[in-house]
Structure formats: C-alpha cells, structure tokens
Write an enzyme that holds these catalytic residues in place. Structure first.
Site, mmCIF file in Angstrom:
data_model
loop_
_atom_site.group_PDB
_atom_site.id
_atom_site.type_symbol
_atom_site.label_atom_id
_atom_site.label_comp_id
_atom_site.label_asym_id
_atom_site.label_seq_id
_atom_site.Cartn_x
_atom_site.Cartn_y
_atom_site.Cartn_z
ATOM 1 C CG ASP A 121 -1.624 7.360 0.525
ATOM 2 O OD1 ASP A 121 -0.859 7.542 -0.515
ATOM 3 O OD2 ASP A 121 -2.832 7.794 -0.018
ATOM 4 C CG ASP A 166 -1.759 1.177 1.355
ATOM 5 O OD1 ASP A 166 -2.442 1.482 0.398
ATOM 6 O OD2 ASP A 166 -1.673 1.806 2.619
#
Length: 291
Positions: A20, A18
């Site tokens: 962020d 992922d």
C-alpha cells in the site's frame, strides 16, 4: 540503475516490497470496500467508515496506534465473512480496482529486479485473500500477508492467526532468507511507512518510497534513498513483460517454439533435398531421352 545481470555463483537475492502506497496508490484492503458492500458483506455505514479510513491513510499515512485501531476494526468487520465469497469478489473486481492504481515506477522496479535475477516478494499488512491475487497480478514470486483464522464453517472467526506488521515483517524476511538462501546484505526493500523500519533495516539496500514524515526523518538520518512514485498506470498499457505469462510458462513456450523451429528446419531441409533430387532426376531423364 540496477545491475541487469546477477552473478548466479553468489547467494540468491530478493527485493521486498510493501504494497500500500509503495506499489499501489491506495490501501489494498479498503479499496475493495464498495465491492464487499455490493456482495452483501458490509453495510453502507461500514462503506463510509472505510472511505474515511482510506482518506486518513492517503492524507498522512497511519502511525502505530492508527494501524492497531484499523486492525481491530477490520478484524471485527470481517467476522463471519465466507472466505470463498471474499476470494470470488476479489477475483472478479481485481483488474478494475487494482490495475489502474499500480505505480508505473514500482512496476518498472519489479521488472528490473526480475531481469537482474532477483525474486520479488510482496510483504503486506493486508489480508492474504487480497494480497495474494495482487501479488500474482504483479508477477511476484512470493507473498507475505496477514492471515485470519478460518472456522470449520469456512468463515472468518475475527481472530488473527498471523499479523504481518512492523517487526514481524522483518522476522518473515529473515525466515525467507534462511529457507530460500537469500543474502540479505545484497537484498533490496521498499516501503512508505515508518512502521516498516525493521523490514528496511534488515536488508543491505533499503529505500523509502513516498515516505511518511517519520520515515522521511529516519531515511535522511540513515542516508537511505528516498523515491517518489506518482504515476499510476494500467499494467497492460505499459510494459509487454506484464502482459506475458509467468516465467515457467515462458520457459515452456520457448521449448515449444524451439521444437517447432527445429521441426520447420528439418521439413525445409527435407523439402530442399527432395527438390534437388527431383531436379537431378529430371535432368538425367531428359539427357537419356535425348540419347
């Protein structure tokens, strides 16, 4: 510690990240709000609203309902934006905005996975126009990101073509595994959000990074490793690998270097043979001169 050498007789593997709050310390999309304002894409009110959204995101993460509201807001906000202009703004400000907020720990993990022979894939809910340049900056092999519909006029229509969120991230990973030959049981995944539990659960080595409360509970219950990343650092200040060209370029450079080295050896050998011959001729000449 990760294994440094992958057994290439086995199926391929990958590490899925992922973006962020896992690889970078902020929201990749919201980080560009000031640049979009300066480029005339949004007004001051929108800048303030995205700043508040960034604060909420950093303070406690975002649950499903908050992410849905953020998606609707950003979709309506970018309606009418010229895609080429967005790409140019991101390209111009990428290093100033993103490079300083990349976690040192994440950059090290990316390097270790590459060294082990694994592909690195960024899987992010943010838009492709933002995520793809960041993935290139990080040296990722592939990127999975949200895609907006683009009209015939080259502008966003405000509609979402593909939303990389929740279960769709897991589906994307499984599709990549099928097309690229990844053995998911031997793959790795990293995320900070409980919304990515399907993605984490789809691989054999899931990791919770800076987890929100819900993911921390889930990781504890499933006995998943919990990692803490808290050292943002510019890539060029840390590892030589991140200042080097992409791997295909390195292969080409190595080939050129090998050719140059070979040419140098041939030249050196010929010079030595020439020098030896000249010395022998000089000795022979002086000998006959004495005779």
């Amino acid at each position: 510690m990760l294994r440094l050498v992958e057994n290439h007789s086995l199926p391929r593997t990958a590490a899925f990240f992922d973006l962020d709050k896992t690889v970078i310390a902020k929201s990749s999309t919201l980080t560009f709000s000031k640049s979009f304002y300066q480029g005339g894409l949004i007004n001051r009110r929108a800048v303030l609203r995205t700043a508040y959204a960034q604060f909420v995101f950093l303070a406690g993460g975002a649950d499903h309902d908050q992410m849905e509201r953020m998606r609707e807001y950003l979709s309506s906000l970018c309606k009418g934006w010229n895609v080429q202009q967005v790409k140019e703004i991101v390209a111009e400000t990428l290093h100033d905005l993103i490079d300083p907020i990349i976690y040192d720990e994440a950059a090290s993990l990316i390097e270790e996975h590459h060294t082990a022979g694994r592909d690195v894939v960024i899987v992010s809910t943010s838009g492709a126009e933002v995520v793809e340049p960041i993935g290139e900056l990080l040296g990722a092999d592939r990127v999975v990101a949200t895609r907006m519909v683009v009209g015939d006029d080259g502008c966003f229509t405000g509609e979402v073509e593909y939303y990389a969120y929740g279960p769709t991230k897991a589906e994307a990973i499984k599709e990549l595994a099928a097309s690229e030959g990844y053995d998911l049981e031997r793959c790795y995944a990293y995320s900070d959000s409980a919304t990515d539990v399907p993605m984490l659960a789809s691989v054999g080595h899931p990791h919770a990074v800076n987890p929100d409360r819900a993911l921390r509970r889930e990781a504890t219950a499933r006995d998943w490793p919990i990692l803490v990343f808290n050292r943002p650092v510019r890539l060029k200040q840390r590892l030589p690998a991140f200042s080097m060209p992409p791997r295909p370029a390195l292969v080409a450079m190595a080939a050129v270097g090998a050719a140059a080295a070979t040419a140098g050896l041939v030249w050196y050998a010929s010079r030595r043979r020439s020098a030896t011959a000249q010395a022998a001729a000089a000795v022979t000449g002086s000998h006959f001169a004495r005779i």
